[in-house]
Design a protein around this motif. Structure first.
Motif, PDB file in Angstrom:
ATOM      1  N   GLY A 195      -1.085  -2.787  -6.541  1.00 33.55           N
ATOM      2  CA  GLY A 195      -2.922  -3.301  -5.857  1.00 33.55           C
ATOM      3  C   GLY A 195      -3.328  -2.630  -5.861  1.00 33.55           C
ATOM      4  N   ASP A 196      -4.285  -2.734  -5.310  1.00 32.69           N
ATOM      5  CA  ASP A 196      -5.767  -2.498  -4.955  1.00 32.69           C
ATOM      6  C   ASP A 196      -5.739  -1.400  -4.737  1.00 32.69           C
ATOM      7  N   VAL A 197      -5.873  -0.061  -4.475  1.00 27.33           N
ATOM      8  CA  VAL A 197      -5.953   0.706  -3.290  1.00 27.33           C
ATOM      9  C   VAL A 197      -6.870   0.972  -2.279  1.00 27.33           C
ATOM     10  N   ALA A 198      -8.037   0.861  -3.352  1.00 29.88           N
ATOM     11  CA  ALA A 198      -9.539   0.943  -3.369  1.00 29.88           C
ATOM     12  C   ALA A 198     -10.050   0.119  -1.885  1.00 29.88           C
ATOM     13  N   ALA A 199      -9.730  -1.562  -2.965  1.00 30.44           N
ATOM     14  CA  ALA A 199      -9.805  -2.673  -1.902  1.00 30.44           C
ATOM     15  C   ALA A 199      -9.160  -2.382  -0.662  1.00 30.44           C
ATOM     16  N   LEU A 364       6.712  -9.696  -4.155  1.00 32.44           N
ATOM     17  CA  LEU A 364       6.765 -11.084  -2.873  1.00 32.44           C
ATOM     18  C   LEU A 364       5.694 -10.649  -1.319  1.00 32.44           C
ATOM     19  N   LEU A 365       5.105  -9.515  -1.393  1.00 32.63           N
ATOM     20  CA  LEU A 365       4.194  -9.409  -0.649  1.00 32.63           C
ATOM     21  C   LEU A 365       2.507  -9.822  -0.149  1.00 32.63           C
ATOM     22  N   ALA A 366       2.716 -10.616  -1.099  1.00 31.74           N
ATOM     23  CA  ALA A 366       1.223 -11.702  -0.562  1.00 31.74           C
ATOM     24  C   ALA A 366       2.246 -12.998  -0.204  1.00 31.74           C
ATOM     25  N   GLY A 367       3.562 -13.465  -0.776  1.00 30.76           N
ATOM     26  CA  GLY A 367       4.189 -14.017   0.532  1.00 30.76           C
ATOM     27  C   GLY A 367       2.937 -15.550   0.594  1.00 30.76           C
ATOM     28  N   VAL A 368       3.394 -16.254   1.391  1.00 31.03           N
ATOM     29  CA  VAL A 368       2.195 -17.951   1.565  1.00 31.03           C
ATOM     30  C   VAL A 368       1.031 -17.079   1.787  1.00 31.03           C
ATOM     31  N   TYR A 369       0.221 -15.893   2.461  1.00 29.12           N
ATOM     32  CA  TYR A 369      -0.713 -16.280   2.740  1.00 29.12           C
ATOM     33  C   TYR A 369      -2.190 -16.090   1.400  1.00 29.12           C
ATOM     34  N   ARG A 370      -3.568 -16.225   1.751  1.00 24.42           N
ATOM     35  CA  ARG A 370      -4.129 -15.852   1.327  1.00 24.42           C
ATOM     36  C   ARG A 370      -4.911 -14.246   1.851  1.00 24.42           C
ATOM     37  N   THR A 371      -4.183 -12.309   1.275  1.00 26.24           N
ATOM     38  CA  THR A 371      -4.745 -12.460   1.678  1.00 26.24           C
ATOM     39  C   THR A 371      -5.188 -11.064   0.010  1.00 26.24           C
ATOM     40  N   PRO A 372      -6.515 -10.622   0.842  1.00 19.87           N
ATOM     41  CA  PRO A 372      -7.747 -10.908  -0.661  1.00 19.87           C
ATOM     42  C   PRO A 372      -7.490  -8.966  -1.006  1.00 19.87           C
ATOM     43  N   ALA A 373      -7.236  -8.405  -0.097  1.00 18.43           N
ATOM     44  CA  ALA A 373      -6.170  -6.937  -0.728  1.00 18.43           C
ATOM     45  C   ALA A 373      -5.098  -6.622  -0.254  1.00 18.43           C
ATOM     46  N   ILE A 374      -3.851  -5.847  -1.670  1.00 17.20           N
ATOM     47  CA  ILE A 374      -2.719  -5.502  -1.084  1.00 17.20           C
ATOM     48  C   ILE A 374      -2.731  -4.283  -1.772  1.00 17.20           C
ATOM     49  N   THR A 436      -2.146 -13.894  -6.647  1.00 10.46           N
ATOM     50  CA  THR A 436      -1.359 -13.016  -5.965  1.00 10.46           C
ATOM     51  C   THR A 436      -3.187 -11.890  -6.371  1.00 10.46           C
ATOM     52  N   PRO A 437      -3.716 -11.262  -5.126  1.00  8.66           N
ATOM     53  CA  PRO A 437      -3.961  -9.536  -5.077  1.00  8.66           C
ATOM     54  C   PRO A 437      -3.007  -8.889  -5.816  1.00  8.66           C
ATOM     55  N   ILE A 438      -1.298  -9.176  -4.853  1.00 10.04           N
ATOM     56  CA  ILE A 438      -1.018  -7.777  -5.641  1.00 10.04           C
ATOM     57  C   ILE A 438      -0.008  -8.380  -7.754  1.00 10.04           C
ATOM     58  N   GLY A 439      -0.561  -9.153  -8.294  1.00 13.07           N
ATOM     59  CA  GLY A 439      -0.372  -9.812  -9.797  1.00 13.07           C
ATOM     60  C   GLY A 439       0.215 -11.205 -10.072  1.00 13.07           C
ATOM     61  N   PRO A 440       1.766 -11.324  -9.788  1.00  9.37           N
ATOM     62  CA  PRO A 440       1.484 -12.996  -9.555  1.00  9.37           C
ATOM     63  C   PRO A 440       1.228 -14.188  -9.766  1.00  9.37           C
ATOM     64  N   THR A 441       0.885 -14.779 -10.447  1.00 11.68           N
ATOM     65  CA  THR A 441       0.621 -15.946 -10.250  1.00 11.68           C
ATOM     66  C   THR A 441       1.689 -17.336  -9.906  1.00 11.68           C
ATOM     67  N   TYR A 442       1.245 -17.810  -8.881  1.00 12.83           N
ATOM     68  CA  TYR A 442       2.204 -19.135  -8.034  1.00 12.83           C
ATOM     69  C   TYR A 442       1.382 -20.575  -8.458  1.00 12.83           C
ATOM     70  N   ASP A 443       3.025 -21.009  -9.645  1.00 19.68           N
ATOM     71  CA  ASP A 443       1.878 -22.014 -10.590  1.00 19.68           C
ATOM     72  C   ASP A 443       1.711 -23.655  -9.456  1.00 19.68           C
ATOM     73  N   CYS A 444       2.194 -23.844  -8.714  1.00 19.15           N
ATOM     74  CA  CYS A 444       2.601 -24.820  -7.296  1.00 19.15           C
ATOM     75  C   CYS A 444       2.800 -24.710  -6.046  1.00 19.15           C
ATOM     76  N   GLY A 445       2.426 -25.142  -5.481  1.00 15.80           N
ATOM     77  CA  GLY A 445       3.142 -25.140  -3.780  1.00 15.80           C
ATOM     78  C   GLY A 445       2.606 -25.550  -2.944  1.00 15.80           C
TER      79      GLY A 445
END
Length: 811
Positions: A195-199, A364-374, A436-445
């Motif tokens: 993740g992005d510590v500064a953000a 997995l720590l982005a979960g289902v939510y839009r959290t801009p920075a993690i 996600t801001p933590i790396g993975p890309t969800y293709d659908c859902g």
């Protein structure tokens, strides 16, 4: 009893993925609730497990295990044991060293964040010099009968020098803590960051609200109905190893590397396995000990664990201590997430033990939510406990617990309804694919749709009324939510390799169509309760138009199946099924060439549907069976085409299959006793294409049962002074029983199939174990919040709940 409803997307979607539309009678194809074809033999007691296999001249192995959590081995005297009648050998780590048996090596050495290599202390199958957890094997007694081996094991005299032990992860990294390994100063195995510590820091500085929680994810012990077992036969030159494992090819690789043998020197067979849950998908010392002993003695050797041994030798799960912080704006929108976890990985690095609390958990720590920075930091710590590794969910339940507990706490602090704060932050369907801001890309859902449907079927709008009615009866009622995303279909090889995995996770499948039209399919996955013989046959029934009764699924034998990663991480259908689907497509394409020759037509004019090849626009047809017969006994055959009708395919997923869902639980708590009554449980899950709804229902219910166990019953406890396991039997470690299970209403949403595998499938096996702990804990805390109870650690036993109520009343 549970309810179960499912909706399905249009089958025509398959055409867009390059498939021929080949749907057979829905009674036995994809989407049908076919009874499991493997069940009759188990119901009749005709299953074949390792302990059921007996070989001529078979010897029995009993292991002498350390009673100390941390000690130096000063002396092992085997004289009295070796003198007993029937004893063939008493073997120690010194004998293994003399035979140049190598150490056990983890298959995932994660890339660390501090530019230091992950600490990999040597782990010997039989301890050499030092033991580091209660139950570590120090000697192997081998005799003609099990009783003789048991008697002799009691006479092996081991002199230990006891050392200080540490069993708590945070205490293990404190100054002055006992050190387990010279190569791991401060008992740190790895530091992992993402993740992005500064953000994150910037977002926290400007946040209107910050909520913080200290959370514990309790350590768990697996309890499969079949204890682990190994039988090795080295009498015929090539070693055959029968093993109760989920991953035959991985075990063969690990054992041959330790013994200094080519992989072809061992045939590994995994027959029926009575449950695995992840912990039987890893390499254990006993597999090497028994294989080595059989080669050394030139006789078959068998080891079958007692249930007591399982408690001190089977890999354990979870064991996280986490500080989590969530920053929000004034309207309850998530701004940033900060997570710092200490993961207790036990005495050694197990097969995937470093990858679970780092690479998998953090993703997995982005979960289902839009959290801009993690930002996530995870520290793997050595302690004097049994090593940890994958246990059903493997990193996903831990991540879900962190996020959903924070969401509940944020709702409480901001005075927003718990459902509403989730709705405000869900990733919308139009944002897919979502990086996600933590790396993975969800293709659908479609997370909002699933959450809305959950609230509807759970009757959330009417909960306040039900809560008031319960209060009139002196009962406290609560409601809990759990939204999750799961990285199923483990794992894309490029992802795993980039993060330190030493094996590929692709899958292979081979199909043989016999001359009579019957089909054999060979896969590297393994069936230990999932129903593969049924679901894989359903895929072939749909793709080839062959009745399920004519299809044989073969798994678990490395001499028959050329390669496989095994079954774990909800991957069998998404990865193995995709390989099978691709192989079936190759069979169809070859069949078209033969059919075109027989029908005197162009290959381009041949269509295939429901087991029939036909010339488009005509009634001229030939069956798959006829094509197969000609392929094996050619009277008329295309020039230059190989005889036979068989082909193989390998599938390496381009990404995870992002299963997701939302679960809810409603409870009543008796404040006089602390007893929790689960009055309702609901789940809506997106597992992509559903091959067999009945089997998916069973998988989800089974996961809920294990999640309920973690939430209410199960806790692995070590004595902090001695390192002794205090929960070492079913008298002290409580697994859920049938009477503990609530009514479950489960729905599937298939409107968002996976976009990058040919089946559109996602994993389902771990959904319940991810959602249930969080939903249950959230419901209980909701029920007790009016009394002043704001936090409880799992498991929520009646005693723990009652004590929390009393403490809140006193304060």
């Amino acid at each position: 009893m549970s309810g179960f409803r499912a909706r399905r997307f249009a089958a025509s979607r398959n055409d867009a993925l390059g498939h021929v539309s080949t749907r057979t009678n829905p009674r036995d194809g994809i989407g049908a609730s076919v009874l499991r074809v493997e069940d009759p033999k188990f119901l009749r007691g005709q299953g074949c497990y390792v302990s059921d296999i007996s070989l001529p001249g078979e010897l029995h192995c009993i292991l002498v295990r350390s009673p100390h959590a941390h000690a130096r081995i000063r002396r092992i005297d085997r004289t009295a044991a070796a003198a007993l009648p029937g004893v063939v050998a008493v073997l120690t780590g010194a004998d293994m060293a003399a035979d140049k048996v190598g150490p056990m090596a983890p298959l995932w050495a994660i890339a660390t964040s501090d530019d230091k290599p992950m600490a990999e202390p040597p782990r010997w199958a039989l301890a050499r010099d030092t033991v580091r957890h209660v139950g570590e094997a120090v000697a192997a007694v081998i005799a003609e009968t099990r009783a003789q081996a048991e008697g002799a094991a009691e006479l092996v005299d081991v002199e230990y020098e006891s050392l200080r032990a540490v069993v708590d992860g945070r205490k293990a990294i404190e100054k002055g803590a006992p050190q387990l390994h010279d190569c791991a100063p401060g008992n740190i195995c790895f530091r992992f960051a993402r993740g992005d510590v500064a953000a994150v820091q910037k977002a926290f500085e400007g946040a209107a609200h910050i909520v913080r929680l200290d959370l514990a994810n309790n350590r768990l012990i697996g309890a499969a109905i079949e204890p682990r077992a190994v039988l090795a036969d080295g009498s015929a030159g090539k070693l055959t190893l029968y093993c109760s494992t989920q991953v035959p090819h991985h075990i063969r690789r690990s054992v041959t590397e330790q013994l200094g043998l080519p992989q072809t020197a061992i045939r590994l067979v995994a027959p029926d396995v009575g449950g695995g849950f992840g912990y039987k998908g890893k390499h254990y010392p006993e597999e090497t000990i028994v294989a080595w002993a059989a080669r050394r003695l030139r006789r078959p050797v068998k080891w079958v664990a007692s249930r007591s041994e399982c408690f001190v030798s089977d890999y354990q799960g979870r064991g996280h201590q986490t500080r989590a912080e969530l920053a929000l704006d004034r309207d309850g929108n998530f701004l940033a997430l900060k997570v710092d976890t200490v993961a207790n990985i036990g005495a050694y690095v197990s097969t995937f033990g470093a990858g679970i609390p780092s690479a998998i958990y953090s993703a997995l720590l982005a979960g289902v939510y839009r959290t801009p920075a993690i930002s996530v930091h995870s520290t793997g710590v050595f302690t004097n406990t049994v090593p940890t590794d994958a246990y059903r969910g493997a990193g996903r339940p831990e991540a879900c617990y962190v996020l959903e507990r924070l969401a509940d706490e944020a709702a409480r602090v901001l005075g927003i309804d718990r459902a509403e704060i989730r709705r405000r932050n869900l990733v919308p369907v139009e944002a897919m694919p979502y990086k996600t801001p933590i790396g993975p890309t969800y293709d659908c859902g479609n997370f909002p749709k699933i959450f809305s449907r959950l609230a509807e079927i759970a009757g959330y709008k009417g909960f306040a009324k039900r809560q008031a009615e319960a209060a009139r009866k002196q009962k406290h009622r609560g409601f809990g939510f759990a939204c999750y995303v799961e990285s199923s279909g483990v794992a894309p090889s490029r992802f795993a390799a980039a993060l330190g995995a030493r094996v590929g996770f692709f899958e292979a499948a081979s199909i043989r169509v016999q001359a009579d039209g019957s089909v054999q399919a060979l896969l590297g996955t393994h069936n230990h309760g999932q129903g593969h013989a049924t679901t894989f046959a359903q895929i072939l029934a749909s793709r080839l138009g062959v009745p399920m009764a004519s299809i044989e699924i073969i798994e678990g034998d490395t001499d028959q199946v050329p390669y496989g990663s095994g079954t774990f991480g909800s991957r069998s259908i998404a990865v193995g099924g995709s390989a099978l689907d691709r192989a079936a497509l190759k069979i169809v394409e070859k069949g078209k060439t033969i059919a075109a020759h027989l029908l005197e037509a162009s290959v381009g004019d041949i269509a295939f549907e429901d087991g029939m090849f036909g010339v488009a626009g005509t009634d001229r047809r030939v069956t798959l069976r006829e094509v197969a017969r000609v392929a094996h006994h050619p009277t008329s055959y295309p020039a230059g085409l190989e005889l036979g009708l068989q082909d193989s395919a390998v599938y390496d997923p381009s990404s995870f299959a992002w299963s997701n869902g939302a679960h809810a639980c409603e409870v009543e708590v008796d404040c006089d006793t602390g007893v929790i009554d689960i009055v309702g449980y609901w789940g809506v899950d997106d597992v992509g294409t559903v091959i067999n709804p009945m089997i998916v229902e069973g998988q989800i219910q089974g996961g809920i049962a294990q999640g309920l166990g973690q939430a209410i019953h199960e806790r692995c406890v070590y004595d902090p002074a001695s390192g002794q396991l205090l929960s070492g039997s079913f008298m002290d470690y409580a697994v859920p029983r049938a009477a503990d299970m609530p009514a479950i209403v489960s729905e599937l949403d298939e409107s968002q199939p996976c976009t990058h595998n040919p089946l559109g499938a996602k994993g389902c096996g771990e959904a319940g174990s991810i959602g249930a702990p969080t939903a249950i804990v959230g419901a209980v805390l909701d029920a007790l919040r009016p009394l002043g109870v704001t936090d409880l650690e799992m498991p929520l036993t009646p005693e723990r709940v009652w004590q929390a109520i009393q403490a809140a009343r006193r304060s």
